[in-house]
Design a protein around this motif. Structure first.
Motif: not given
Ligand code: NCD
Length: 358
Positions: A25-31, A350-353
Motif C-alpha cells: 500500500e501507499r505509505k500515506e495509508g489511504d487504502g 485521487e482527491k485532487e481529481i
C-alpha cells in the motif's frame, strides 16, 4: 503500516497473498496501492473508489479544458513500459492512460532489444529503468517476477511503483480492474454487481484474466461463478478452493448453453496454446462446445452482457459484435480509463481529481 523494505525477500515471498497486501500500500495509508501486483490487493472500497475516479477522468477528458487539466496532473512524471510478452490492448491502453495524465513514457517491448539479451539480470534491468523513470509497468511470462521486482525496488534508493500488466499464467490485476469497471458500468442502472451470475468459458486453467477476475468478484455479495471448459482446461484448484473458503456459490461444468440461460455476464476467453508443453497439445482438445454464437446469443437474457479480454479467435462469432449486449469493445476502452485512475491514485492524485471543478 508495513513496509516492504523491512522484510526479507524469502519471508515476504512465503506469506499468503492476503498478508502481502499491507506491504504494497501507499505509505500515506489511504487504502490504495503503491505497487499493483495481485487482484487480491483490492477490496470493495478500493474498487469503488477506482471506478468512481475512472468515471470522473472519463467525464473531465470530454472537454478541451478538462483534458488539458488532466495532462497537467502527472506532467512531471515518466513511466517505463516494459513488455517482454506480446500485447496490444494492455500496452496501448497503459500508454494512452499515461498520455491522458500528461506522463512521458519509454518502452521496451522485446527483451532482445535490451541488455537482458547480453545476459543482464531482470533485477539489474529493472534498477536501470528505475534510474530514469518514476513508474514501471511490466508484463512478463515469468510468474512472480513483478513481485520480486517490486521488492527489489522498494529496497533500492529509488523505490518506484510497479504495475503488473500480466505475469505468467497467474495474475493480470489491471485487466480484472477493467473487467469490474465494465460490469459496474453495465449494471449501473440495473442494481449493480451484487447477486449476479458470471459465467467464465474457455481456457480457464491457463487464462490469468479469469483467475484475477474470479478473486475480485468475491469482493461483491452473492455473485455466483460458473466455470465452463473442457475437462483438460478447467479452472485450477486454488481458484476453486478460494471460492469454497469464502462460501461463494460456484459451479464447474461443460454445458455452455445451460450456463448462458442463467447468466448475467458471460466472459469468454481464447485457448492459451502458447503455454502448451508439446506442440499441438491444445489442438487435440475438442473445444467446439465452448464457443459463443447466434444460438447462445438467443439464450442470453435482455440485460445480459458478453465480455472478452481479447484477443479473440473464433470463440465469439462476429455475428454477435453489433448486439448491444456485446461489451468487449467498450471493455477494451474502459481499460484506458481505469488504468488512468490507477496511475493517478498510485501517485496520490485521487482527491485532487475527484474534487476539481471540471
Ligand atoms: C489477455 C492476457 O494477455 O492475458 N489479454 C489481455 O491482456 N487483454 C488474454 C489473452 O491473451 O488471451
Amino acid at each position: 503500516m508495513k513496509r516492504l523494505d523491512e522484510i526479507e525477500w524469502d519471508a515476504f515471498s512465503r506469506l499468503p497473498i492476503e498478508d502481502k497486501k499491507p506491504y504494497l500500500e501507499r505509505k500515506e495509508g489511504d487504502g490504495l496501492p503503491f505497487h499493483t501486483l495481485f487482484a487480491q490487493q483490492f477490496d470493495r472500497g478500493a474498487l469503488e473508489r477506482l471506478c468512481a475516479l475512472a468515471s470522473r477522468i472519463r467525464f473531465i477528458n470530454k472537454s478541451r479544458e478538462g483534458a488539458l487539466y488532466l495532462k497537467s496532473i502527472l506532467a512531471h512524471k515518466r513511466a517505463m513500459l516494459y513488455f517482454s510478452q506480446p500485447s496490444s490492448r494492455t500496452f496501448l491502453s497503459h500508454l494512452a492512460a499515461c498520455q491522458i495524465l500528461g506522463m512521458t513514457t519509454g518502452s521496451v517491448r522485446d527483451a532482445a532489444t535490451s541488455s537482458e539479451f547480453k545476459g543482464e539480470s531482470h533485477e539489474d534491468s529493472i534498477r536501470t529503468f528505475s534510474s530514469y523513470f518514476d513508474m514501471i509497468i511490466m508484463r512478463s511470462p515469468v510468474q512472480g517476477l513483478a513481485e520480486k521486482m517490486a521488492w527489489e525496488l522498494s529496497n533500492s534508493f529509488r523505490p518506484v511503483p510497479i504495475l503488473n500488466a500480466g505475469s505468467g499464467k497467474d495474475q493480470h490485476p489491471t485487466q480484472a480492474l477493467l473487467d469490474i469497471y465494465t460490469l459496474v458500468r453495465s449494471f449501473e442502472e440495473k442494481g449493480g454487481i451484487d447477486g449476479r451470475t458470471v459465467v467464465f468459458c474457455g481456457d480457464l486453467m491457463r487464462g490469468r484474466t479469469v483467475r484475477s477476475l474470479s478473486w475480485l468478484l468475491t469482493d461483491f455479495r452473492d455473485v455466483k461463478q460458473i466455470f465452463v471448459a473442457p475437462r483438460e482446461l478447467q479452472v485450477s484448484a486454488d481458484v476453486v478452493m478460494n471460492l469454497a473458503k469464502k462460501g461463494v456459490d460456484f459451479e464447474v461444468t461443460d454445458d455452455l448453453r445451460a450456463a448462458v440461460r442463467t447468466a448475467d455476464a458471460v466472459y469468454m476467453t481464447r485457448i492459451q496454446d502458447e503455454w502448451d508443453s508439446a506442440k499441438g497439445e491444445s489442438a487435440k482438445i475438442d473445444t467446439s462446445r465452448f464457443k459463443f454464437g447466434a444460438e447462445e446469443l438467443s439464450l442470453l437474457g435482455p440485460d445480459g452482457v458478453i465480455m472478452h479480454p481479447l484477443p479473440r479467435r473464433d470463440e465469439i462469432a462476429t455475428c454477435c459484435d453489433r448486439d448491444p449486449r456485446a461489451k468487449y469493445w467498450r471493455q477494451m476502452r474502459n481499460g484506458m480509463w481505469i488504468r488512468a485512475a490507477l496511475i493517478a491514485a498510485t501517485f496520490g492524485y485521487e482527491k485532487e481529481i475527484m474534487d476539481c471543478g471540471y
